[in-house]
Design a protein around this motif. Structure first.
Motif, PDB file in Angstrom:
ATOM      1  N   VAL A  26       0.857  -1.183   0.000  1.00  0.00           N
ATOM      2  CA  VAL A  26       0.000   0.000   0.000  1.00  0.00           C
ATOM      3  C   VAL A  26       0.888   1.226   0.000  1.00  0.00           C
ATOM      4  O   VAL A  26       1.820   1.331   0.793  1.00  0.00           O
ATOM      5  CB  VAL A  26      -0.940   0.031   1.229  1.00  0.00           C
ATOM      6  CG1 VAL A  26      -1.744   1.321   1.259  1.00  0.00           C
ATOM      7  CG2 VAL A  26      -1.864  -1.173   1.227  1.00  0.00           C
ATOM      8  N   ASN A  27       0.603   2.139  -0.922  1.00  0.00           N
ATOM      9  CA  ASN A  27       1.301   3.416  -0.964  1.00  0.00           C
ATOM     10  C   ASN A  27       0.262   4.490  -0.678  1.00  0.00           C
ATOM     11  O   ASN A  27      -0.423   4.955  -1.583  1.00  0.00           O
ATOM     12  CB  ASN A  27       1.951   3.622  -2.338  1.00  0.00           C
ATOM     13  CG  ASN A  27       2.850   4.831  -2.359  1.00  0.00           C
ATOM     14  OD1 ASN A  27       2.947   5.572  -1.384  1.00  0.00           O
ATOM     15  ND2 ASN A  27       3.515   5.041  -3.481  1.00  0.00           N
ATOM     16  N   GLY A  28       0.110   4.852   0.593  1.00  0.00           N
ATOM     17  CA  GLY A  28      -0.885   5.829   1.006  1.00  0.00           C
ATOM     18  C   GLY A  28      -1.283   5.625   2.453  1.00  0.00           C
ATOM     19  O   GLY A  28      -0.771   4.740   3.141  1.00  0.00           O
ATOM     20  N   LEU A  29      -2.209   6.424   2.909  1.00  0.00           N
ATOM     21  CA  LEU A  29      -2.704   6.370   4.277  1.00  0.00           C
ATOM     22  C   LEU A  29      -3.585   5.133   4.487  1.00  0.00           C
ATOM     23  O   LEU A  29      -4.387   4.791   3.615  1.00  0.00           O
ATOM     24  CB  LEU A  29      -3.525   7.629   4.564  1.00  0.00           C
ATOM     25  CG  LEU A  29      -4.337   7.647   5.854  1.00  0.00           C
ATOM     26  CD1 LEU A  29      -3.427   7.929   7.030  1.00  0.00           C
ATOM     27  CD2 LEU A  29      -5.436   8.675   5.767  1.00  0.00           C
ATOM     28  N   VAL A  30      -3.434   4.481   5.645  1.00  0.00           N
ATOM     29  CA  VAL A  30      -4.334   3.401   6.041  1.00  0.00           C
ATOM     30  C   VAL A  30      -4.945   3.829   7.374  1.00  0.00           C
ATOM     31  O   VAL A  30      -4.224   4.030   8.351  1.00  0.00           O
ATOM     32  CB  VAL A  30      -3.608   2.050   6.194  1.00  0.00           C
ATOM     33  CG1 VAL A  30      -4.592   0.966   6.619  1.00  0.00           C
ATOM     34  CG2 VAL A  30      -2.908   1.664   4.905  1.00  0.00           C
ATOM     35  N   SER A  31      -6.270   4.002   7.400  1.00  0.00           N
ATOM     36  CA  SER A  31      -6.938   4.518   8.590  1.00  0.00           C
ATOM     37  C   SER A  31      -8.172   3.680   8.908  1.00  0.00           C
ATOM     38  O   SER A  31      -8.969   3.376   8.027  1.00  0.00           O
ATOM     39  CB  SER A  31      -7.357   5.977   8.345  1.00  0.00           C
ATOM     40  OG  SER A  31      -8.060   6.488   9.449  1.00  0.00           O
ATOM     41  N   THR A  32      -8.302   3.312  10.192  1.00  0.00           N
ATOM     42  CA  THR A  32      -9.465   2.570  10.656  1.00  0.00           C
ATOM     43  C   THR A  32      -9.725   2.900  12.113  1.00  0.00           C
ATOM     44  O   THR A  32      -8.824   3.329  12.828  1.00  0.00           O
ATOM     45  CB  THR A  32      -9.294   1.042  10.478  1.00  0.00           C
ATOM     46  OG1 THR A  32     -10.492   0.396  10.887  1.00  0.00           O
ATOM     47  CG2 THR A  32      -8.142   0.513  11.283  1.00  0.00           C
ATOM     48  N   LYS A  33     -10.955   2.670  12.548  1.00  0.00           N
ATOM     49  CA  LYS A  33     -11.302   2.856  13.956  1.00  0.00           C
ATOM     50  C   LYS A  33     -11.050   1.574  14.742  1.00  0.00           C
ATOM     51  O   LYS A  33     -11.321   1.515  15.930  1.00  0.00           O
ATOM     52  CB  LYS A  33     -12.769   3.272  14.086  1.00  0.00           C
ATOM     53  CG  LYS A  33     -13.030   4.634  13.501  1.00  0.00           C
ATOM     54  CD  LYS A  33     -14.482   5.012  13.618  1.00  0.00           C
ATOM     55  CE  LYS A  33     -14.708   6.387  12.988  1.00  0.00           C
ATOM     56  NZ  LYS A  33     -16.112   6.757  13.011  1.00  0.00           N
ATOM     57  N   ALA A  34     -10.526   0.551  14.085  1.00  0.00           N
ATOM     58  CA  ALA A  34     -10.297  -0.747  14.711  1.00  0.00           C
ATOM     59  C   ALA A  34      -8.807  -1.099  14.640  1.00  0.00           C
ATOM     60  O   ALA A  34      -7.969  -0.250  14.870  1.00  0.00           O
ATOM     61  CB  ALA A  34     -11.164  -1.798  14.029  1.00  0.00           C
ATOM     62  N   LYS A  35      -8.488  -2.357  14.296  1.00  0.00           N
ATOM     63  CA  LYS A  35      -7.122  -2.863  14.330  1.00  0.00           C
ATOM     64  C   LYS A  35      -6.538  -3.014  12.934  1.00  0.00           C
ATOM     65  O   LYS A  35      -7.229  -3.425  12.009  1.00  0.00           O
ATOM     66  CB  LYS A  35      -7.110  -4.230  15.034  1.00  0.00           C
ATOM     67  CG  LYS A  35      -5.739  -4.831  15.200  1.00  0.00           C
ATOM     68  CD  LYS A  35      -5.824  -6.101  16.012  1.00  0.00           C
ATOM     69  CE  LYS A  35      -4.437  -6.623  16.339  1.00  0.00           C
ATOM     70  NZ  LYS A  35      -4.502  -7.762  17.249  1.00  0.00           N
ATOM     71  N   ILE A  36      -5.246  -2.706  12.821  1.00  0.00           N
ATOM     72  CA  ILE A  36      -4.498  -2.939  11.587  1.00  0.00           C
ATOM     73  C   ILE A  36      -3.466  -4.024  11.864  1.00  0.00           C
ATOM     74  O   ILE A  36      -2.738  -3.953  12.856  1.00  0.00           O
ATOM     75  CB  ILE A  36      -3.775  -1.665  11.096  1.00  0.00           C
ATOM     76  CG1 ILE A  36      -4.784  -0.586  10.707  1.00  0.00           C
ATOM     77  CG2 ILE A  36      -2.846  -1.996   9.928  1.00  0.00           C
ATOM     78  CD1 ILE A  36      -4.148   0.743  10.332  1.00  0.00           C
ATOM     79  N   VAL A  37      -3.416  -5.022  10.978  1.00  0.00           N
ATOM     80  CA  VAL A  37      -2.371  -6.040  11.034  1.00  0.00           C
ATOM     81  C   VAL A  37      -1.616  -5.957   9.713  1.00  0.00           C
ATOM     82  O   VAL A  37      -2.214  -6.071   8.646  1.00  0.00           O
ATOM     83  CB  VAL A  37      -2.949  -7.462  11.222  1.00  0.00           C
ATOM     84  CG1 VAL A  37      -1.838  -8.498  11.152  1.00  0.00           C
ATOM     85  CG2 VAL A  37      -3.694  -7.565  12.541  1.00  0.00           C
ATOM     86  N   VAL A  38      -0.310  -5.732   9.804  1.00  0.00           N
ATOM     87  CA  VAL A  38       0.546  -5.750   8.622  1.00  0.00           C
ATOM     88  C   VAL A  38       1.262  -7.086   8.661  1.00  0.00           C
ATOM     89  O   VAL A  38       2.088  -7.342   9.540  1.00  0.00           O
ATOM     90  CB  VAL A  38       1.557  -4.576   8.622  1.00  0.00           C
ATOM     91  CG1 VAL A  38       2.439  -4.638   7.393  1.00  0.00           C
ATOM     92  CG2 VAL A  38       0.825  -3.244   8.696  1.00  0.00           C
ATOM     93  N   GLY A  39       0.915  -7.960   7.715  1.00  0.00           N
ATOM     94  CA  GLY A  39       1.476  -9.312   7.668  1.00  0.00           C
ATOM     95  C   GLY A  39       2.956  -9.300   7.336  1.00  0.00           C
ATOM     96  O   GLY A  39       3.529  -8.271   6.982  1.00  0.00           O
ATOM     97  N   PRO A  40       3.607 -10.467   7.412  1.00  0.00           N
ATOM     98  CA  PRO A  40       5.048 -10.562   7.177  1.00  0.00           C
ATOM     99  C   PRO A  40       5.481 -10.061   5.799  1.00  0.00           C
ATOM    100  O   PRO A  40       6.595  -9.571   5.640  1.00  0.00           O
ATOM    101  CB  PRO A  40       5.360 -12.043   7.327  1.00  0.00           C
ATOM    102  CG  PRO A  40       4.127 -12.701   7.805  1.00  0.00           C
ATOM    103  CD  PRO A  40       3.007 -11.733   7.747  1.00  0.00           C
TER     104      PRO A  40
END
Length: 141
Positions: free
Chosen positions: A46-60
């Protein structure tokens, strides 16, 4: 998810899970911002903002160039940008973070790599991160 046992015959509403999980799979590349309400897992790029009101998981295999704004986050892959987490930020074994972090709680495994500053006080994040604009995008303009 597809269980019809709790659904009455006269009920026209579909049965939905109680929380939404969004997945960006390995091999997927997104240019632009992602804004969602539920949990999100990123195994692609992803090239950009990632926004959420919950949880973000960035995998390996996840690779984000941009800012993260969320309630909590588990990072196993690579993030280049500012990370703003309201609760717990957890950098797992092979995580690589390049950028400043604003969080209430920070946990990091010994083999994770973090290059940046960490703010855990009542230090507000930069204005452009709080309003959903990526700092990296601002620098390009």
């Amino acid at each position: 998810m597809f269980n019809n046992s709790s659904k009455s015959k006269g009920d026209s509403k579909s049965v939905l899970p109680s929380s939404t999980i969004n997945i960006i799979g390995s091999g997927t590349s997104i240019q632009g911002d992602i804004v969602c309400e539920g949990d999100i897992r990123i195994d692609g790029q992803v090239n950009g903002l990632v926004s959420t009101k919950a949880k973000i998981v960035v995998g390996p295999d996840g690779d984000i160039t941009g800012d993260l704004v969320c309630q909590s986050a588990d990072i196993l892959g690579k993030v280049t940008g500012i990370i703003k987490v309201e609760e717990l930020l957890f950098l797992k074994a092979n995580a690589l973070v390049k950028g400043d972090v604003y969080t209430a709680h920070f946990e990091m495994e010994p083999t994770a790599k973090f290059n940046g500053r960490c703010y855990m006080e009542d230090q507000p994040a930069p204005e452009n991160v709080k309003h959903g604009k990526s700092v990296l995008q601002e620098e390009k303009a």
